[in-house]
Design a protein around this motif. Structure first.
Motif, PDB file in Angstrom:
ATOM      1  N   THR A 133       0.841  -1.197   0.000  1.00 17.70           N
ATOM      2  CA  THR A 133       0.000   0.000   0.000  1.00 17.70           C
ATOM      3  C   THR A 133       0.875   1.245   0.000  1.00 17.70           C
ATOM      4  OG1 THR A 133      -0.086   0.213   2.426  1.00 17.70           O
ATOM      5  CG2 THR A 133      -1.760  -1.182   1.380  1.00 17.70           C
ATOM      6  N   LEU A 134       0.313   2.324  -0.529  1.00 18.04           N
ATOM      7  CA  LEU A 134       0.901   3.637  -0.309  1.00 18.04           C
ATOM      8  C   LEU A 134       0.365   4.107   1.031  1.00 18.04           C
ATOM      9  CD1 LEU A 134       2.610   6.030  -1.366  1.00 18.04           C
ATOM     10  CD2 LEU A 134       0.489   6.977  -2.298  1.00 18.04           C
ATOM     11  N   TRP A 135       1.265   4.349   1.954  1.00 17.75           N
ATOM     12  CA  TRP A 135       0.911   4.766   3.315  1.00 17.75           C
ATOM     13  C   TRP A 135       1.096   6.272   3.404  1.00 17.75           C
ATOM     14  CZ3 TRP A 135       4.616   3.292   7.921  1.00 17.75           C
ATOM     15  CH2 TRP A 135       4.196   3.948   9.090  1.00 17.75           C
ATOM     16  N   LEU A 136       0.012   6.991   3.622  1.00 15.92           N
ATOM     17  CA  LEU A 136       0.058   8.450   3.741  1.00 15.92           C
ATOM     18  C   LEU A 136       0.024   8.802   5.223  1.00 15.92           C
ATOM     19  CD1 LEU A 136      -2.428   9.317   0.858  1.00 15.92           C
ATOM     20  CD2 LEU A 136       0.073   9.225   0.783  1.00 15.92           C
ATOM     21  N   HIS A 137       1.199   9.161   5.730  1.00 15.95           N
ATOM     22  CA  HIS A 137       1.348   9.449   7.156  1.00 15.95           C
ATOM     23  C   HIS A 137       0.976  10.904   7.424  1.00 15.95           C
ATOM     24  CE1 HIS A 137       2.654   8.680  11.157  1.00 15.95           C
ATOM     25  NE2 HIS A 137       3.734   9.435  11.113  1.00 15.95           N
ATOM     26  N   GLY A 138       0.116  11.104   8.423  1.00 12.97           N
ATOM     27  CA  GLY A 138      -0.404  12.446   8.690  1.00 12.97           C
ATOM     28  C   GLY A 138       0.614  13.432   9.210  1.00 12.97           C
ATOM     29  N   ASP A 139       1.680  12.954   9.853  1.00 14.94           N
ATOM     30  CA  ASP A 139       2.735  13.849  10.339  1.00 14.94           C
ATOM     31  C   ASP A 139       3.779  13.985   9.246  1.00 14.94           C
ATOM     32  OD1 ASP A 139       4.721  15.259  11.590  1.00 14.94           O
ATOM     33  OD2 ASP A 139       4.922  13.903  13.315  1.00 14.94           O
ATOM     34  N   SER A 140       3.666  15.042   8.460  1.00 13.65           N
ATOM     35  CA  SER A 140       4.534  15.184   7.285  1.00 13.65           C
ATOM     36  C   SER A 140       5.968  15.530   7.644  1.00 13.65           C
ATOM     37  CB  SER A 140       3.960  16.244   6.335  1.00 13.65           C
ATOM     38  OG  SER A 140       3.831  17.486   7.012  1.00 13.65           O
ATOM     39  N   THR A 141       6.249  15.849   8.924  1.00 13.05           N
ATOM     40  CA  THR A 141       7.615  16.174   9.338  1.00 13.05           C
ATOM     41  C   THR A 141       8.257  15.037  10.131  1.00 13.05           C
ATOM     42  OG1 THR A 141       6.860  17.222  11.387  1.00 13.05           O
ATOM     43  CG2 THR A 141       7.044  18.626   9.428  1.00 13.05           C
ATOM     44  N   ALA A 142       7.583  13.896  10.239  1.00 12.82           N
ATOM     45  CA  ALA A 142       8.080  12.774  11.041  1.00 12.82           C
ATOM     46  C   ALA A 142       9.333  12.167  10.417  1.00 12.82           C
ATOM     47  CB  ALA A 142       7.001  11.710  11.171  1.00 12.82           C
ATOM     48  N   ASP A 143      10.087  11.457  11.236  1.00 13.53           N
ATOM     49  CA  ASP A 143      11.225  10.683  10.755  1.00 13.53           C
ATOM     50  C   ASP A 143      10.675   9.533   9.909  1.00 13.53           C
ATOM     51  OD1 ASP A 143      13.444   9.122  10.326  1.00 13.53           O
ATOM     52  OD2 ASP A 143      13.833   8.699  12.436  1.00 13.53           O
ATOM     53  N   ALA A 144      11.013   9.535   8.632  1.00 12.58           N
ATOM     54  CA  ALA A 144      10.437   8.545   7.711  1.00 12.58           C
ATOM     55  C   ALA A 144      10.909   7.132   7.991  1.00 12.58           C
ATOM     56  CB  ALA A 144      10.777   8.924   6.275  1.00 12.58           C
ATOM     57  N   ALA A 145      11.962   6.983   8.795  1.00  8.96           N
ATOM     58  CA  ALA A 145      12.505   5.660   9.067  1.00  8.96           C
ATOM     59  C   ALA A 145      11.807   4.965  10.228  1.00  8.96           C
ATOM     60  CB  ALA A 145      14.003   5.756   9.354  1.00  8.96           C
ATOM     61  N   SER A 146      10.935   5.658  10.932  1.00  6.66           N
ATOM     62  CA  SER A 146      10.317   5.042  12.100  1.00  6.66           C
ATOM     63  C   SER A 146       8.840   5.391  12.163  1.00  6.66           C
ATOM     64  CB  SER A 146      11.029   5.510  13.380  1.00  6.66           C
ATOM     65  OG  SER A 146      10.882   6.916  13.520  1.00  6.66           O
ATOM     66  N   GLY A 147       8.195   4.904  13.199  1.00  6.99           N
ATOM     67  CA  GLY A 147       6.784   5.217  13.382  1.00  6.99           C
ATOM     68  C   GLY A 147       5.889   4.044  13.076  1.00  6.99           C
ATOM     69  N   HIS A 148       4.607   4.276  13.262  1.00  3.38           N
ATOM     70  CA  HIS A 148       3.614   3.239  13.024  1.00  3.38           C
ATOM     71  C   HIS A 148       2.392   3.894  12.396  1.00  3.38           C
ATOM     72  CE1 HIS A 148       1.244   4.746  16.425  1.00  3.38           C
ATOM     73  NE2 HIS A 148       2.408   4.931  17.003  1.00  3.38           N
ATOM     74  N   PRO A 149       1.550   3.125  11.731  1.00  3.68           N
ATOM     75  CA  PRO A 149       0.348   3.712  11.120  1.00  3.68           C
ATOM     76  C   PRO A 149      -0.603   4.241  12.191  1.00  3.68           C
ATOM     77  CG  PRO A 149       0.812   1.537  10.204  1.00  3.68           C
ATOM     78  CD  PRO A 149       1.678   1.701  11.415  1.00  3.68           C
ATOM     79  N   ASP A 150      -0.885   5.525  12.144  1.00  2.00           N
ATOM     80  CA  ASP A 150      -1.861   6.115  13.051  1.00  2.00           C
ATOM     81  C   ASP A 150      -3.267   5.850  12.519  1.00  2.00           C
ATOM     82  OD1 ASP A 150       0.095   7.185  14.762  1.00  2.00           O
ATOM     83  OD2 ASP A 150       0.331   8.949  13.484  1.00  2.00           O
ATOM     84  N   PRO A 151      -4.267   5.788  13.393  1.00  5.02           N
ATOM     85  CA  PRO A 151      -5.625   5.488  12.936  1.00  5.02           C
ATOM     86  C   PRO A 151      -6.135   6.430  11.848  1.00  5.02           C
ATOM     87  CG  PRO A 151      -5.503   5.295  15.311  1.00  5.02           C
ATOM     88  CD  PRO A 151      -4.182   5.850  14.869  1.00  5.02           C
ATOM     89  N   ALA A 152      -5.701   7.705  11.869  1.00  8.94           N
ATOM     90  CA  ALA A 152      -6.183   8.658  10.869  1.00  8.94           C
ATOM     91  C   ALA A 152      -5.342   8.677   9.601  1.00  8.94           C
ATOM     92  CB  ALA A 152      -6.239  10.064  11.472  1.00  8.94           C
ATOM     93  N   ASP A 153      -4.221   7.942   9.583  1.00  6.55           N
ATOM     94  CA  ASP A 153      -3.423   7.853   8.360  1.00  6.55           C
ATOM     95  C   ASP A 153      -4.255   7.177   7.269  1.00  6.55           C
ATOM     96  OD1 ASP A 153      -1.331   9.014   9.690  1.00  6.55           O
ATOM     97  OD2 ASP A 153      -0.082   7.208   9.767  1.00  6.55           O
ATOM     98  N   VAL A 154      -3.806   7.327   6.035  1.00  2.00           N
ATOM     99  CA  VAL A 154      -4.534   6.769   4.892  1.00  2.00           C
ATOM    100  C   VAL A 154      -3.679   5.711   4.203  1.00  2.00           C
ATOM    101  CG1 VAL A 154      -5.561   7.307   2.637  1.00  2.00           C
ATOM    102  CG2 VAL A 154      -5.850   8.900   4.552  1.00  2.00           C
ATOM    103  N   LEU A 155      -4.310   4.598   3.838  1.00  4.80           N
ATOM    104  CA  LEU A 155      -3.661   3.544   3.056  1.00  4.80           C
ATOM    105  C   LEU A 155      -4.363   3.423   1.716  1.00  4.80           C
ATOM    106  CD1 LEU A 155      -3.261   0.732   5.766  1.00  4.80           C
ATOM    107  CD2 LEU A 155      -1.537   2.385   5.008  1.00  4.80           C
ATOM    108  N   ILE A 156      -3.571   3.395   0.646  1.00  4.20           N
ATOM    109  CA  ILE A 156      -4.114   3.176  -0.707  1.00  4.20           C
ATOM    110  C   ILE A 156      -3.529   1.860  -1.216  1.00  4.20           C
ATOM    111  CG2 ILE A 156      -4.322   4.053  -3.057  1.00  4.20           C
ATOM    112  CD1 ILE A 156      -3.914   6.869  -1.995  1.00  4.20           C
TER     113      ILE A 156
END
Length: 200
Positions: A133-156
């Motif tokens: 999937t294309l994972w659209l992370h809501g925090d556009s300034t986050a460290d792209a190497a870490s994190g987890h899918p937040d409930p409001a993030d979008v998956l395509i």
């Protein structure tokens, strides 16, 4: 809305540029489109590739970064992609490839640009479901190497998607992960919730 594409690690980009400049690497790649490309081929739109090994009940799951993927553009379109991976010695080129995920990634990125909220694009793989999937992370300034899918993030979901899951239909993580959890445990799929807008 402009996507906030995260910068790839410099060694990862250098490894792809080195591979593109190597006639041997290009000629041995199983990518006829790249070998036949006329004009310069340039790596663009670096996307961190995260893997979700396990979908936890309730939807909260961490991911791990496995690589960076670059679309290889020649002229007006992407003809292939390049994958890099992290080794004990740092980032290194892994392989070139082509196929439906390349064009599907381009299409999903165009879809994402029509959404009202700014996102950081990533790729999220579900190996147990053979799904990307294309994972659209809501925090556009986050460290792209870490994190987890937040409930409001979008998956395509990219094409080809598993049976019963439509590709190129954006869904919030909170809506799609429970469906994938059921799929992973081999129970019947419930109907997906209403779409997030219309696909491009």
């Amino acid at each position: 809305m402009q996507l906030h594409v995260p910068p790839a690690p410099a060694p990862a980009l250098r490894s792809v540029l080195t591979a593109l400049g190597s006639p041997t690497a290009v000629s041995e790649a199983r990518t006829p489109s790249l070998r036949a490309a006329q004009g310069p081929a340039t790596p663009e739109l670096p996307l961190p590739v995260h893997v979700l090994d396990e979908i936890a009940p309730g939807g909260g799951s961490a991911t791990r970064l496995t690589g960076w993927r670059f679309l290889i553009r020649c002229g007006e379109r992407a003809v292939a992609a390049a994958e890099t991976r992290l080794t004990p010695d740092g980032w290194t080129f892994s392989h070139f490839f082509e196929g439906p995920y390349v064009t599907s990634t381009e299409r999903a990125l165009r879809q994402a640009e029509t959404l009202a909220q700014p996102y950081q694009p990533r790729l999220l793989s579900f190996p147990g479901l053979y799904m990307l999937t294309l994972w659209l992370h809501g925090d556009s300034t986050a460290d792209a190497a870490s994190g987890h899918p937040d409930p409001a993030d979008v998956l395509i979901p990219l094409a080809p998607a598993p049976p019963g899951i439509a590709s190129h239909v954006p869904h919030r993580v909170a809506d799609l992960l429970p469906v994938l959890t059921l799929r992973a445990t081999r129970t019947p799929l419930p109907p997906l919730p209403p779409l997030l807008g219309s696909p491009a």
